[in-house]
Scaffold this motif. Structure first.
Motif, mmCIF file in Angstrom:
data_model
loop_
_atom_site.group_PDB
_atom_site.id
_atom_site.type_symbol
_atom_site.label_atom_id
_atom_site.label_comp_id
_atom_site.label_asym_id
_atom_site.label_seq_id
_atom_site.Cartn_x
_atom_site.Cartn_y
_atom_site.Cartn_z
ATOM 1 N N GLU A 67 -4.284 8.030 3.387
ATOM 2 C CA GLU A 67 -5.351 7.380 2.624
ATOM 3 C C GLU A 67 -5.523 8.019 1.248
ATOM 4 O O GLU A 67 -5.755 7.322 0.250
ATOM 5 C CB GLU A 67 -6.668 7.433 3.406
ATOM 6 C CG GLU A 67 -6.633 6.660 4.712
ATOM 7 C CD GLU A 67 -6.074 5.247 4.555
ATOM 8 O OE1 GLU A 67 -6.529 4.541 3.629
ATOM 9 O OE2 GLU A 67 -5.193 4.858 5.339
ATOM 10 N N GLU A 68 -5.402 9.344 1.184
ATOM 11 C CA GLU A 68 -5.494 10.036 -0.096
ATOM 12 C C GLU A 68 -4.331 9.644 -1.000
ATOM 13 O O GLU A 68 -4.508 9.435 -2.210
ATOM 14 C CB GLU A 68 -5.498 11.549 0.124
ATOM 15 C CG GLU A 68 -5.450 12.397 -1.142
ATOM 16 C CD GLU A 68 -6.689 12.290 -2.010
ATOM 17 O OE1 GLU A 68 -6.623 12.662 -3.198
ATOM 18 O OE2 GLU A 68 -7.729 11.822 -1.498
ATOM 19 N N LEU A 69 -3.134 9.517 -0.418
ATOM 20 C CA LEU A 69 -1.966 9.119 -1.203
ATOM 21 C C LEU A 69 -2.139 7.723 -1.789
ATOM 22 O O LEU A 69 -1.814 7.481 -2.951
ATOM 23 C CB LEU A 69 -0.706 9.159 -0.329
ATOM 24 C CG LEU A 69 -0.239 10.531 0.138
ATOM 25 C CD1 LEU A 69 0.862 10.393 1.175
ATOM 26 C CD2 LEU A 69 0.250 11.367 -1.043
ATOM 27 N N VAL A 70 -2.647 6.807 -0.971
ATOM 28 C CA VAL A 70 -2.863 5.440 -1.437
ATOM 29 C C VAL A 70 -3.846 5.443 -2.607
ATOM 30 O O VAL A 70 -3.618 4.790 -3.640
ATOM 31 C CB VAL A 70 -3.392 4.545 -0.289
ATOM 32 C CG1 VAL A 70 -3.835 3.182 -0.846
ATOM 33 C CG2 VAL A 70 -2.311 4.351 0.770
ATOM 34 N N GLU B 74 -4.481 4.691 -8.354
ATOM 35 C CA GLU B 74 -5.074 5.173 -9.599
ATOM 36 C C GLU B 74 -3.986 5.433 -10.631
ATOM 37 O O GLU B 74 -4.130 5.082 -11.807
ATOM 38 C CB GLU B 74 -5.868 6.455 -9.329
ATOM 39 C CG GLU B 74 -6.636 6.982 -10.532
ATOM 40 C CD GLU B 74 -7.709 6.027 -11.037
ATOM 41 O OE1 GLU B 74 -7.977 6.046 -12.265
ATOM 42 O OE2 GLU B 74 -8.257 5.258 -10.216
ATOM 43 N N ARG B 75 -2.877 6.039 -10.172
ATOM 44 C CA ARG B 75 -1.757 6.303 -11.079
ATOM 45 C C ARG B 75 -1.156 4.997 -11.595
ATOM 46 O O ARG B 75 -0.690 4.910 -12.732
ATOM 47 C CB ARG B 75 -0.678 7.128 -10.357
ATOM 48 C CG ARG B 75 0.436 7.631 -11.271
ATOM 49 C CD ARG B 75 1.381 8.556 -10.523
ATOM 50 N NE ARG B 75 2.338 7.839 -9.704
ATOM 51 C CZ ARG B 75 3.278 8.421 -8.950
ATOM 52 N NH1 ARG B 75 3.351 9.739 -8.909
ATOM 53 N NH2 ARG B 75 4.122 7.706 -8.251
ATOM 54 N N GLN C 296 1.226 -0.025 -7.690
ATOM 55 C CA GLN C 296 0.105 -0.958 -7.818
ATOM 56 C C GLN C 296 -0.043 -1.870 -6.605
ATOM 57 O O GLN C 296 -0.958 -2.683 -6.546
ATOM 58 C CB GLN C 296 0.293 -1.804 -9.081
ATOM 59 C CG GLN C 296 0.378 -0.964 -10.357
ATOM 60 C CD GLN C 296 0.854 -1.774 -11.553
ATOM 61 O OE1 GLN C 296 0.745 -2.989 -11.582
ATOM 62 N NE2 GLN C 296 1.386 -1.094 -12.554
ATOM 63 N N ASP C 297 0.852 -1.705 -5.631
ATOM 64 C CA ASP C 297 0.862 -2.549 -4.438
ATOM 65 C C ASP C 297 0.646 -1.666 -3.209
ATOM 66 O O ASP C 297 1.498 -0.855 -2.859
ATOM 67 C CB ASP C 297 2.208 -3.277 -4.345
ATOM 68 C CG ASP C 297 2.259 -4.286 -3.208
ATOM 69 O OD1 ASP C 297 1.740 -3.977 -2.115
ATOM 70 O OD2 ASP C 297 2.825 -5.365 -3.406
ATOM 71 N N GLU C 298 -0.503 -1.824 -2.565
ATOM 72 C CA GLU C 298 -0.835 -0.950 -1.432
ATOM 73 C C GLU C 298 0.178 -1.062 -0.294
ATOM 74 O O GLU C 298 0.525 -0.069 0.344
ATOM 75 C CB GLU C 298 -2.237 -1.272 -0.908
ATOM 76 C CG GLU C 298 -2.677 -0.334 0.219
ATOM 77 C CD GLU C 298 -4.129 -0.531 0.621
ATOM 78 O OE1 GLU C 298 -4.455 -0.238 1.784
ATOM 79 O OE2 GLU C 298 -4.926 -0.973 -0.229
ATOM 80 N N ARG D 159 2.286 2.165 1.178
ATOM 81 C CA ARG D 159 2.279 2.596 2.585
ATOM 82 C C ARG D 159 3.692 2.607 3.165
ATOM 83 O O ARG D 159 4.038 3.468 3.973
ATOM 84 C CB ARG D 159 1.357 1.701 3.406
ATOM 85 C CG ARG D 159 -0.119 1.862 3.041
ATOM 86 C CD ARG D 159 -1.043 1.108 3.988
ATOM 87 N NE ARG D 159 -2.437 1.195 3.557
ATOM 88 C CZ ARG D 159 -3.235 2.240 3.808
ATOM 89 N NH1 ARG D 159 -2.785 3.254 4.515
ATOM 90 N NH2 ARG D 159 -4.492 2.233 3.383
ATOM 91 N N LYS D 160 4.521 1.666 2.734
ATOM 92 C CA LYS D 160 5.908 1.633 3.209
ATOM 93 C C LYS D 160 6.662 2.861 2.704
ATOM 94 O O LYS D 160 7.436 3.482 3.450
ATOM 95 C CB LYS D 160 6.603 0.359 2.736
ATOM 96 C CG LYS D 160 8.044 0.239 3.241
ATOM 97 C CD LYS D 160 8.664 -1.087 2.828
ATOM 98 C CE LYS D 160 10.093 -1.198 3.357
ATOM 99 N NZ LYS D 160 10.725 -2.490 2.974
#
Length: 209
Positions: free
Chosen positions: A119-122, A127-128, A138-140, A144-145
């Motif tokens: 979750e922190e990485l996402v 944000e980056r 820019q694509d969640e 996650r993949k």
């Protein structure tokens, strides 16, 4: 020679820590992605081979990547060491890297993996993505993949280096300087151990002489 394998999922802070480690230990940065782009831009034999495969939608085989790394080792024989960013990603790659470095009378000093929850990485990557311009930031779903792929790959490589006593995992959440200090402490311990072994071997050789 000091050779560090720095691992971490996308957004873990590898780039920031790599630059600090390079400055502190005078290391040469080896990013396989950068190497591929550089070799292709220069039109080298390896680069042309890699481009042909990539244009066909195929993965660049390990021997091509290892060949690029070897050219860097050969061109930087006086370097204090190297930091490997994103490589090796599989056990066969780790075995190939060991064999390659041994030919240059060196080896991997240690592997440090920065651990950050998904979750922190996402959150970090989204944000980056506002400034990086990278569509995969820019694509969640894509983020996650990427994290899943990393976790699958690094688990095997971590086990490989753990059997050699070289694997270390660190919490990648916290102050940059605190994390950097922890990484340096790990590196310095390995350097100290290597120096002790060398001194012991030299003393043994002197006695035999």
């Amino acid at each position: 020679m000091l050779n560090i394998v720095l691992f971490g999922p996308p957004g873990a802070g590898k780039g920031t820590q790599s630059q600090k480690l390079i400055a502190r230990y005078n290391l040469v940065h080896l990013s396989t992605g950068d190497l591929l782009r550089s070799q292709i831009a220069q039109g080298t034999e390896l680069g042309l081979r890699a481009k042909k495969l990539m244009d066909e939608g195929l993965l660049v085989p390990d021997e091509v990547v290892i060949g690029m790394i070897e050219s860097q080792l050969a061109n930087n024989t006086s370097a204090a060491g190297f930091i490997f960013d994103g490589f090796p990603r599989t056990v066969p790659q780790a075995e190939s890297l060991d064999a390659l470095t041994q030919r240059y009378n060196t080896g991997v000093t240690c592997m440090v993996a920065l651990e950050v929850n998904e979750e922190e990485l996402v959150t970090r990557l989204l944000e980056r993505g506002k400034t990086s311009g990278r569509p995969d930031d820019q694509d969640e779903t894509k983020i996650r993949k990427r994290v899943t792929v990393y976790n699958t790959e690094t688990a095997q490589v971590a086990g490989y280096y753990a059997t050699q006593g070289k694997f270390h995992a660190l919490n990648g959440i916290g102050a940059i300087e605190d994390i950097f200090g922890q990484i340096c402490a790990i590196i310095d311990r390995h350097q100290g151990a290597a120096t002790s072994v060398t001194d012991s071997q030299e003393a043994t050789d002197e006695v035999k002489a």
